[in-house]
Design an enzyme around this catalytic site. Structure first.
Site, short mmCIF file in Angstrom:
data_model
loop_
_atom_site.label_atom_id
_atom_site.label_comp_id
_atom_site.label_asym_id
_atom_site.label_seq_id
_atom_site.Cartn_x
_atom_site.Cartn_y
_atom_site.Cartn_z
N LYS A 53 0.83 -1.22 0.00
CA LYS A 53 0.00 0.00 0.00
C LYS A 53 0.87 1.28 0.00
O LYS A 53 2.08 1.22 0.28
CB LYS A 53 -0.93 -0.03 1.22
CG LYS A 53 -1.97 -1.16 1.14
CD LYS A 53 -3.00 -1.03 2.25
CE LYS A 53 -4.06 -2.12 2.15
NZ LYS A 53 -5.14 -1.94 3.14
N TYR A 80 -12.53 -2.19 -4.16
CA TYR A 80 -13.10 -2.26 -2.81
C TYR A 80 -14.63 -2.19 -2.81
O TYR A 80 -15.22 -1.82 -1.81
CB TYR A 80 -12.53 -1.13 -1.95
CG TYR A 80 -11.12 -1.40 -1.43
CD1 TYR A 80 -10.86 -2.49 -0.61
CD2 TYR A 80 -10.06 -0.56 -1.77
CE1 TYR A 80 -9.59 -2.75 -0.13
CE2 TYR A 80 -8.78 -0.81 -1.29
CZ TYR A 80 -8.55 -1.90 -0.46
OH TYR A 80 -7.28 -2.15 0.01
N ASN A 132 -2.36 0.34 6.51
CA ASN A 132 -1.86 -0.89 7.16
C ASN A 132 -0.89 -1.69 6.29
O ASN A 132 -0.80 -2.90 6.41
CB ASN A 132 -3.02 -1.73 7.70
CG ASN A 132 -3.95 -2.24 6.62
OD1 ASN A 132 -3.78 -1.88 5.45
ND2 ASN A 132 -4.91 -3.06 6.97
N HIS A 138 -2.17 -5.37 1.57
CA HIS A 138 -3.46 -6.03 1.38
C HIS A 138 -3.20 -7.48 1.01
O HIS A 138 -2.23 -7.78 0.31
CB HIS A 138 -4.25 -5.37 0.24
CG HIS A 138 -5.41 -6.22 -0.22
ND1 HIS A 138 -6.64 -6.17 0.38
CD2 HIS A 138 -5.50 -7.18 -1.19
CE1 HIS A 138 -7.45 -7.05 -0.20
NE2 HIS A 138 -6.78 -7.67 -1.16
N GLU A 152 -9.74 -10.86 -7.37
CA GLU A 152 -8.79 -9.75 -7.23
C GLU A 152 -7.63 -9.87 -8.24
O GLU A 152 -7.18 -8.88 -8.80
CB GLU A 152 -8.25 -9.71 -5.80
CG GLU A 152 -9.34 -9.34 -4.80
CD GLU A 152 -8.86 -9.34 -3.35
OE1 GLU A 152 -7.68 -9.67 -3.10
OE2 GLU A 152 -9.66 -9.00 -2.48
P1 AMP Z 1 -10.07 -5.73 3.65
O1 AMP Z 1 -10.97 -5.92 2.48
O2 AMP Z 1 -10.41 -6.58 4.81
O3 AMP Z 1 -8.62 -5.69 3.27
O4 AMP Z 1 -10.39 -4.26 4.22
C1 AMP Z 1 -10.06 -3.18 3.44
C2 AMP Z 1 -9.17 -2.24 4.14
O5 AMP Z 1 -9.97 -1.23 4.68
C3 AMP Z 1 -8.34 -2.73 5.31
O6 AMP Z 1 -7.15 -3.37 4.92
C4 AMP Z 1 -8.04 -1.43 6.01
O7 AMP Z 1 -6.98 -0.73 5.35
C5 AMP Z 1 -9.31 -0.66 5.77
N1 AMP Z 1 -10.21 -0.73 6.90
C6 AMP Z 1 -10.88 -1.79 7.36
N2 AMP Z 1 -11.65 -1.46 8.42
C7 AMP Z 1 -11.46 -0.14 8.61
C8 AMP Z 1 -11.97 0.81 9.53
N3 AMP Z 1 -12.84 0.47 10.48
N4 AMP Z 1 -11.56 2.09 9.43
C9 AMP Z 1 -10.67 2.44 8.46
N5 AMP Z 1 -10.16 1.59 7.54
C10 AMP Z 1 -10.55 0.32 7.62
#
Ligand code: AMP
Length: 142
Positions: free
Chosen positions: A11, A51, A114, A117, A128
């Site tokens: 990222k 997303y 974070n 991904h 994906e």
């Molecule tokens: P995922 O599809 O599980 O990878 O989720 C997408 C991304 O959204 C995560 O890797 C985080 O970077 C972000 N994310 C998930 N939950 C939150 C949240 N509550 N607040 C902000 N960013 C989030």
């Protein structure tokens, strides 16, 4: 043997912090192979499409803004149980909960920034990977 492919993204925060090599090196050290790789700057539309399952979530707009804030590295990782192994190497989504030594513990800035991904299932991985890569861009062994 259950050879799988999974999508990994370095990222924008990890690219900005010069951690591409550390992250790719970690995957290789753990025995996953890089089957495809490219560095791109995502457009808003491309990030939104990726997303799409989070479209109704409160963090969607902010997540898309972050993911388009700088270049990312898109990778296909290949290996036995690649989906699950990649998730173990990454650690929990929230770096505050991530185990010591995981990529997110080492390189994340926040829940949003974070660092990496990784696909959460084989079905997500297939969607994906095909979202970002043409079949002829996959250079894996299998
Ligand atoms: P995922 O599809 O599980 O990878 O989720 C997408 C991304 O959204 C995560 O890797 C985080 O970077 C972000 N994310 C998930 N939950 C939150 C949240 N509550 N607040 C902000 N960013 C989030």
């Amino acid at each position: 043997m259950s050879i799988e492919r999974t999508l990994s993204i370095v990222k924008p925060n990890a690219v900005e912090d010069n951690n591409i090599g550390n992250i790719v090196g970690r995957f290789e050290k753990e025995g996953l192979r890089i089957a495809a790789m490219k560095m791109v700057k995502l457009s808003k539309e491309r990030a939104e499409g990726f997303y799409i399952e989070h479209k109704s979530r409160s963090f969607f707009t902010s997540l898309v803004t972050f993911m388009t804030s700088g270049p990312v590295v898109l990778m296909v990782l290949e290996g036995e149980k690649a989906v699950e192994r990649n998730r173990t190497i990454m650690g929990s989504t929230n770096p505050a909960d991530a185990a010591n030594g995981t990529l997110r513990k080492l390189y994340a800035k926040s829940l949003e920034a974070n660092a990496v991904h990784g696909s959460d299932s084989l079905a997500s991985a297939e969607r994906e990977i095909s979202y970002f890569f043409d079949k002829n861009e996959l250079c894996g062994r299998f």
